[in-house]
Scaffold this active site. Structure first.
Site, PDB file in Angstrom:
ATOM      1  N   CYS A 150     -23.002  10.489  -8.329  1.00 28.10           N
ATOM      2  CA  CYS A 150     -22.086   9.953  -7.601  1.00 28.10           C
ATOM      3  C   CYS A 150     -21.071  10.967  -7.226  1.00 28.10           C
ATOM      4  CB  CYS A 150     -21.737   8.522  -7.788  1.00 28.10           C
ATOM      5  SG  CYS A 150     -20.400   7.923  -6.757  1.00 28.10           S
ATOM      6  N   CYS A 195     -17.842   9.448  -6.679  1.00 33.00           N
ATOM      7  CA  CYS A 195     -16.995   8.752  -7.908  1.00 33.00           C
ATOM      8  C   CYS A 195     -16.429  10.013  -8.655  1.00 33.00           C
ATOM      9  CB  CYS A 195     -17.939   8.184  -8.685  1.00 33.00           C
ATOM     10  SG  CYS A 195     -19.285   7.070  -7.810  1.00 33.00           S
ATOM     11  N   ASP A 196     -17.280  11.200  -8.866  1.00 33.36           N
ATOM     12  CA  ASP A 196     -16.881  12.092  -9.721  1.00 33.36           C
ATOM     13  C   ASP A 196     -16.337  13.547  -9.084  1.00 33.36           C
ATOM     14  OD1 ASP A 196     -17.598  10.374 -11.803  1.00 33.36           O
ATOM     15  OD2 ASP A 196     -19.838  10.773 -11.537  1.00 33.36           O
TER      16      ASP A 196
END
Ligand code: NAP
Length: 321
Positions: free
Chosen positions: A137, A140-141
């Protein structure tokens, strides 16, 4: 204390399919209960720009779109339950749905809208470094890779979008794809090919994640050319796996018919599953289109079909009395 609740219709899952089913079911006065799951809002909550959901001339954000759908579903009368289903019994009607909290729902009809989740390559080294430089992701990261070098594995829309998104942070993005052409939409491909920070390595797969143990982190990747079998090592701080999705259908294994790839089987031009009264909508059943807008369309169909099913049941029970 755990509770048992009866509902005319229960919807499991809170992506575009689930929310649309809820909006239609609520407006049909079916008082739907939606069990939202671990990641309320589904996959769109981990994407950024959405440019292809009709009705918005400006680029909108995935999480914002899901918030709007949630508000609309609640506003028309859906009971939203922030719980996770761990077992279902579809062997007899009404169906039983058991949640992590201990609460049980008894449902006259059910819409399965559990969506899909990111797939992994299943390499032992991928497993070792998951959460330590290996991610599925970018939204997300990506932030952790400011000024660093990253690799994206895959050639679909997700891979190309993630590569473009990662250019906001990374110094260099290398996309590794197993063939010599992407399957992503042309407009995305063009953006990628024009981007000065992105390189592509064609006809190649991730052979191994290279990393160090203390601290546990990724330092590079061994990449194998599938034509020549030559393995080369490239330096990288992060590796993003973007090779597609698998349907979240395990909960229903052995209870509804599935296709060999794990997607729930539905009747042609319908969301009806092999169990009367159980309908499936969105990415858990659609292995062809897999778009937010098609998921929403299927959610609408599921609610309309559930409504007809419940009406027919009612007529039958009145006739029997
Ligand atoms: P996808 O379209 O199925 O693409 C998966 C990619 O990963 C393919 O390029 C595939 O290679 C590659 N791949 C699969 N298994 C692999 C393996 N074991 N090793 C190496 N490579 C592997 O998946 P997706 O990109 O996640 O997209 C899923 C669906 O969501 C699609 O329908 C997509 O259009 C949609 N989506 C839409 C948007 C948007 O409209 N903006 C954004 C994201 C996703 P091959 O090409 O060789 O098969």
């Amino acid at each position: 204390m755990s509770k048992t609740t009866h509902a005319k219709i229960v919807i499991i899952g809170s992506g575009p399919a689930g929310y649309t089913a809820a909006i239609y079911a609520a407006r049909a006065m079916l008082e739907p209960v939606m069990i939202q799951g671990i990641q309320p809002g589904g996959q769109l909550t981990i994407t950024t720009d959405v440019e292809n959901y009709p009705g918005f001339a400006d680029v909108i954000q995935g999480p914002w779109l899901m918030e709007q759908m949630e508000k609309q579903a609640a506003h028309v009368g859906t009971r939203l339950v922030p719980d996770h289903v761990n077992m279902v019994d579809l062997g007899r009607r009404p169906f039983r749905i058991m949640c992590d909290s201990g609460d049980v729902y008894i449902a006259d009809s059910l819409v399965i809208a559990t969506g899909a989740q990111a797939r992994w390559l299943d390499l032992p080294s991928e497993q070792t470094f998951r959460g330590h430089g290996v991610s599925a992701c970018a939204t997300c990261d990506g932030f952790f890779y400011k000024g660093k070098d990253v690799i994206v594995i895959g050639g679909g829309n997700t891979a190309v979008e993630e590569a473009l998104f990662l250019t906001n942070f990374a110094n260099k993005v290398t996309v590794v794809h197993r063939r010599n052409a992407f399957r992503a939409e042309r407009i995305l491909q063009e953006r990628l090919f024009r981007h000065p920070k992105i390189d592509v390595i064609w006809n190649s797969v991730l052979e191994n994640v290279l990393g160090s143990e203390s601290p546990r982190k990724v330092v590079g990747a061994a990449i194998r050319n599938v034509k020549t079998s030559a393995v080369t090592e490239i330096r990288a701080d992060g590796i993003f796996i973007a090779i597609g999705h698998s349907p979240a259908s395990e909960l229903f294994a052995g209870q509804v018919e599935m296709k060999p790839n794990g997607y729930i089987k539905t009747a042609p031009f319908s969301t009806a599953t092999s169990v009367p009264g159980v309908f499936a909508a969105g990415d858990v059943t659609d292995d062809v289109y897999r778009q937010a807008v098609t998921a929403a369309g299927l959610g609408c169909m599921a609610a309309l079909e559930a409504e007809r099913f419940l009406a027919a049941q009612h007529v039958e029970s009145v006739a029997a009395e």
